[in-house]
Design a protein around this motif. Structure first.
Motif, PDB file in Angstrom:
ATOM      1  N   ALA A  54       0.830  -1.207   0.000  1.00 53.29           N
ATOM      2  CA  ALA A  54       0.000   0.000   0.000  1.00 53.29           C
ATOM      3  C   ALA A  54       0.863   1.255   0.000  1.00 53.29           C
ATOM      4  CB  ALA A  54      -0.926  -0.011   1.209  1.00 53.29           C
ATOM      5  N   ALA A  55       1.915   1.263   0.820  1.00 55.01           N
ATOM      6  CA  ALA A  55       2.812   2.419   0.865  1.00 55.01           C
ATOM      7  C   ALA A  55       3.486   2.630  -0.490  1.00 55.01           C
ATOM      8  CB  ALA A  55       3.858   2.225   1.963  1.00 55.01           C
ATOM      9  N   ASN A  56       3.856   1.552  -1.145  1.00 57.08           N
ATOM     10  CA  ASN A  56       4.508   1.653  -2.459  1.00 57.08           C
ATOM     11  C   ASN A  56       3.598   2.293  -3.502  1.00 57.08           C
ATOM     12  OD1 ASN A  56       6.862   0.465  -1.563  1.00 57.08           O
ATOM     13  ND2 ASN A  56       6.303  -1.596  -2.211  1.00 57.08           N
ATOM     14  N   TYR A 101       0.359   7.411   5.977  1.00 59.29           N
ATOM     15  CA  TYR A 101       0.780   8.809   5.790  1.00 59.29           C
ATOM     16  C   TYR A 101       2.253   8.985   6.161  1.00 59.29           C
ATOM     17  CZ  TYR A 101       1.253  13.771   7.003  1.00 59.29           C
ATOM     18  OH  TYR A 101       1.686  15.058   7.120  1.00 59.29           O
ATOM     19  N   LEU A 102       2.640   8.475   7.334  1.00 61.89           N
ATOM     20  CA  LEU A 102       4.022   8.624   7.781  1.00 61.89           C
ATOM     21  C   LEU A 102       4.989   7.829   6.904  1.00 61.89           C
ATOM     22  CD1 LEU A 102       3.532   8.496  11.654  1.00 61.89           C
ATOM     23  CD2 LEU A 102       4.106  10.491  10.258  1.00 61.89           C
ATOM     24  N   SER A 103       4.528   6.682   6.411  1.00 69.90           N
ATOM     25  CA  SER A 103       5.372   5.876   5.520  1.00 69.90           C
ATOM     26  C   SER A 103       5.688   6.635   4.239  1.00 69.90           C
ATOM     27  CB  SER A 103       4.684   4.553   5.179  1.00 69.90           C
ATOM     28  OG  SER A 103       4.505   3.761   6.324  1.00 69.90           O
ATOM     29  N   VAL A 104       4.661   7.229   3.649  1.00 70.99           N
ATOM     30  CA  VAL A 104       4.864   7.968   2.398  1.00 70.99           C
ATOM     31  C   VAL A 104       5.643   9.253   2.650  1.00 70.99           C
ATOM     32  CG1 VAL A 104       3.725   9.106   0.447  1.00 70.99           C
ATOM     33  CG2 VAL A 104       2.812   6.951   1.350  1.00 70.99           C
ATOM     34  N   PHE A 105       5.362   9.922   3.765  1.00 73.50           N
ATOM     35  CA  PHE A 105       6.101  11.141   4.130  1.00 73.50           C
ATOM     36  C   PHE A 105       7.599  10.839   4.215  1.00 73.50           C
ATOM     37  CE2 PHE A 105       8.127  13.854   7.270  1.00 73.50           C
ATOM     38  CZ  PHE A 105       7.767  15.123   6.849  1.00 73.50           C
ATOM     39  N   GLN A 106       7.934   9.746   4.884  1.00 72.04           N
ATOM     40  CA  GLN A 106       9.330   9.357   5.048  1.00 72.04           C
ATOM     41  C   GLN A 106       9.989   9.070   3.703  1.00 72.04           C
ATOM     42  OE1 GLN A 106      10.330   5.493   6.977  1.00 72.04           O
ATOM     43  NE2 GLN A 106      11.250   6.765   8.571  1.00 72.04           N
ATOM     44  N   ARG A 107       9.255   8.454   2.798  1.00 69.14           N
ATOM     45  CA  ARG A 107       9.799   8.118   1.488  1.00 69.14           C
ATOM     46  C   ARG A 107       9.978   9.344   0.599  1.00 69.14           C
ATOM     47  NH1 ARG A 107       7.340   2.368  -0.244  1.00 69.14           N
ATOM     48  NH2 ARG A 107       7.532   1.332   1.756  1.00 69.14           N
ATOM     49  N   LYS A 108       9.160  10.353   0.819  1.00 65.56           N
ATOM     50  CA  LYS A 108       9.286  11.585   0.028  1.00 65.56           C
ATOM     51  C   LYS A 108      10.602  12.289   0.328  1.00 65.56           C
ATOM     52  CE  LYS A 108       5.132  11.858  -2.051  1.00 65.56           C
ATOM     53  NZ  LYS A 108       4.926  12.012  -3.502  1.00 65.56           N
ATOM     54  N   GLY A 109      11.080  12.128   1.552  1.00 68.76           N
ATOM     55  CA  GLY A 109      12.377  12.707   1.919  1.00 68.76           C
ATOM     56  C   GLY A 109      12.322  14.190   2.233  1.00 68.76           C
ATOM     57  N   GLU A 110      13.491  14.766   2.385  1.00 70.30           N
ATOM     58  CA  GLU A 110      13.600  16.153   2.858  1.00 70.30           C
ATOM     59  C   GLU A 110      13.121  17.178   1.838  1.00 70.30           C
ATOM     60  OE1 GLU A 110      17.373  17.124   4.458  1.00 70.30           O
ATOM     61  OE2 GLU A 110      17.361  15.498   5.937  1.00 70.30           O
ATOM     62  N   ASP A 111      12.997  16.786   0.579  1.00 68.28           N
ATOM     63  CA  ASP A 111      12.547  17.735  -0.449  1.00 68.28           C
ATOM     64  C   ASP A 111      11.157  18.287  -0.138  1.00 68.28           C
ATOM     65  OD1 ASP A 111      14.875  17.381  -1.803  1.00 68.28           O
ATOM     66  OD2 ASP A 111      14.054  15.999  -3.303  1.00 68.28           O
ATOM     67  N   ILE A 112      10.369  17.495   0.582  1.00 68.42           N
ATOM     68  CA  ILE A 112       8.996  17.925   0.842  1.00 68.42           C
ATOM     69  C   ILE A 112       8.915  18.961   1.959  1.00 68.42           C
ATOM     70  CG2 ILE A 112       8.334  16.231   2.623  1.00 68.42           C
ATOM     71  CD1 ILE A 112       5.725  15.818   1.058  1.00 68.42           C
ATOM     72  N   PHE A 141      -2.970  13.212   2.773  1.00 73.89           N
ATOM     73  CA  PHE A 141      -2.261  12.951   1.528  1.00 73.89           C
ATOM     74  C   PHE A 141      -2.217  14.175   0.617  1.00 73.89           C
ATOM     75  CE2 PHE A 141      -2.347   8.712   3.083  1.00 73.89           C
ATOM     76  CZ  PHE A 141      -1.244   8.101   2.507  1.00 73.89           C
ATOM     77  N   THR A 142      -3.136  15.097   0.804  1.00 73.83           N
ATOM     78  CA  THR A 142      -3.045  16.378   0.101  1.00 73.83           C
ATOM     79  C   THR A 142      -1.787  17.112   0.550  1.00 73.83           C
ATOM     80  OG1 THR A 142      -5.440  16.586  -0.168  1.00 73.83           O
ATOM     81  CG2 THR A 142      -4.158  18.620  -0.250  1.00 73.83           C
ATOM     82  N   ARG A 143      -1.485  17.043   1.841  1.00 73.87           N
ATOM     83  CA  ARG A 143      -0.286  17.699   2.380  1.00 73.87           C
ATOM     84  C   ARG A 143       0.994  17.094   1.802  1.00 73.87           C
ATOM     85  NH1 ARG A 143       0.458  18.994   8.382  1.00 73.87           N
ATOM     86  NH2 ARG A 143       1.729  20.576   7.362  1.00 73.87           N
TER      87      ARG A 143
END
Length: 282
Positions: free
Chosen positions: A124-126, A255-266, A153-155
Motif C-alpha cells: 500500500a505504501a509503495n 501517511y508517515l510511511s509515504v512522508f518518510q519516502r518523500k524525503g527532505e525535499d517535501i 495525503f493532500t499535504r
C-alpha cells in the motif's frame, strides 16, 4: 459456538502437561499473545516452538497466525458491548463510559498489530508513494477516516479526492488509470456503494486498497491490497467508535510511511504551509 478462550478452558483437563502450560499462559495473559511470535510464547511458557504449533492444531486451528487472529476477534468482540444497545441496561457514569471508550479504542488499535499483514502495508505504501491521484471513499462511520486520509495525503502533494457524492465519483472514475489508487474504507466490507465504486475503479485499471475488517468480506476479496482491521464492533450498533480508531491508525501509518519516502525535499512545502498559517492567524 465457543470462543477460543472458552475452548481452551473446556479442553484444559484433556491437555498434556506441555499443552497445559501454554493454555494456562494464554488464559492468564490473552491480551499479550496477539503480538507474540511462536518463539516469544515458547520462551514465556518454557516449551518448544513446535509445541506451540502443535497446541494450535490440538484445539482445531491450523497455524499460530490463525490462532492469533481468532484470539484478536475474541478479545475485541468482548469489548463490543460498549456500543451495542445493551448499554441501556447499564448505569454507567460519564467517567465510567470515558474509561470504557478509552479501553475499547486502545484495544482496537493494539489488535491491529495482529490483524494487519505487514506485506500488504508495504504494498500500500509503495502504490500510494507513486500514485498520480488517490480517491478515498467510505460511508457512515468510515467517512471520518476517509476525510482525514484525504487531508493528510493532500499535504504530501498528492492529488487527493474525497466525496460523499456517489454520482460525482461515478463521473470521476472513468478518468482513472493504472497510475491511480482507489482507497475503499468499510468496516463490514459489504456496503454496496463502496463495492460498486471500487469495482468500477478496478475495471479502469486503478489499484484498489481496502481498509476493512479481517473477515473475508466481498470488499476483501475484491481489493488488490487488503489492510485488515480487527472486528471490534457489531454491525448493529449505537455508533462507530473503536472501529473508526483502527481505520485512523492505519491511515496514520500510511501517511508517515509515504512522508518518510518523500524525503527532505517535501519540507520546503511544509514550511511554506506553516508560514501561511502563522501569517493568517488573527
Amino acid at each position: 459456538m465457543d470462543s477460543i478462550l472458552e475452548r481452551i478452558q473446556k479442553e484444559m483437563h484433556h491437555f498434556t502437561g506441555t499443552e497445559k502450560k501454554i493454555g494456562t499462559y494464554i488464559l492468564e495473559h490473552p491480551e499479550m499473545v496477539p503480538t507474540m511470535t511462536t518463539k516469544d510464547l515458547s520462551e514465556k511458557t518454557g516449551v518448544s516452538e513446535s509445541s506451540v504449533v502443535r497446541f494450535c492444531k490440538t484445539i482445531g486451528i491450523a497455524s499460530f497466525k490463525t490462532f492469533k487472529l481468532e484470539l484478536v476477534k475474541n478479545l475485541t468482540l468482548t469489548e463490543s458491548h460498549m456500543t451495542d444497545f445493551s448499554i441501556l441496561q447499564q448505569k454507567d457514569s460519564p467517567y465510567d463510559l470515558f474509561q470504557k471508550v478509552t479501553y475499547g479504542n486502545k484495544k482496537a488499535i493494539e489488535s491491529c498489530v495482529s490483524s494487519l499483514d505487514r506485506r500488504e502495508l508495504e504494498k500500500a505504501a509503495n502504490v500510494l508513494e507513486n500514485a498520480r491521484k488517490v480517491v478515498f471513499f467510505g460511508v457512515g462511520g468510515s467517512v471520518t477516516a476517509a476525510v482525514d486520509a484525504c487531508y493528510k495525503f493532500t499535504r504530501l502533494g498528492c492529488q487527493s479526492i474525497f466525496s460523499q457524492d456517489y454520482h460525482y465519483l461515478i463521473s470521476l472514475i472513468p478518468y482513472m488509470n493504472k497510475m491511480d489508487v482507489f482507497v475503499a474504507l468499510s468496516v463490514s466490507g459489504r456496503t454496496k456503494d463502496v463495492l460498486e465504486l471500487a469495482d468500477f475503479a478496478k475495471r479502469k485499471g486503478a489499484k484498489v486498497i481496502a481498509i476493512t475488517n479481517m473477515e473475508k468480506s466481498p470488499l476483501y476479496k475484491q481489493a488488490d491490497i487488503r489492510l485488515c482491521t480487527p472486528i471490534s464492533e457489531e454491525d448493529f450498533r449505537i455508533g462507530t467508535t473503536s472501529s473508526r480508531m483502527a481505520q485512523l491508525n492505519i491511515i496514520d501509518a500510511l501517511y508517515l510511511s509515504v512522508f518518510q519516502r518523500k524525503g527532505e525535499d517535501i519540507l520546503k512545502y511544509y514550511n511554506e504551509t506553516r508560514n501561511e498559517y502563522l501569517r493568517l492567524r488573527r
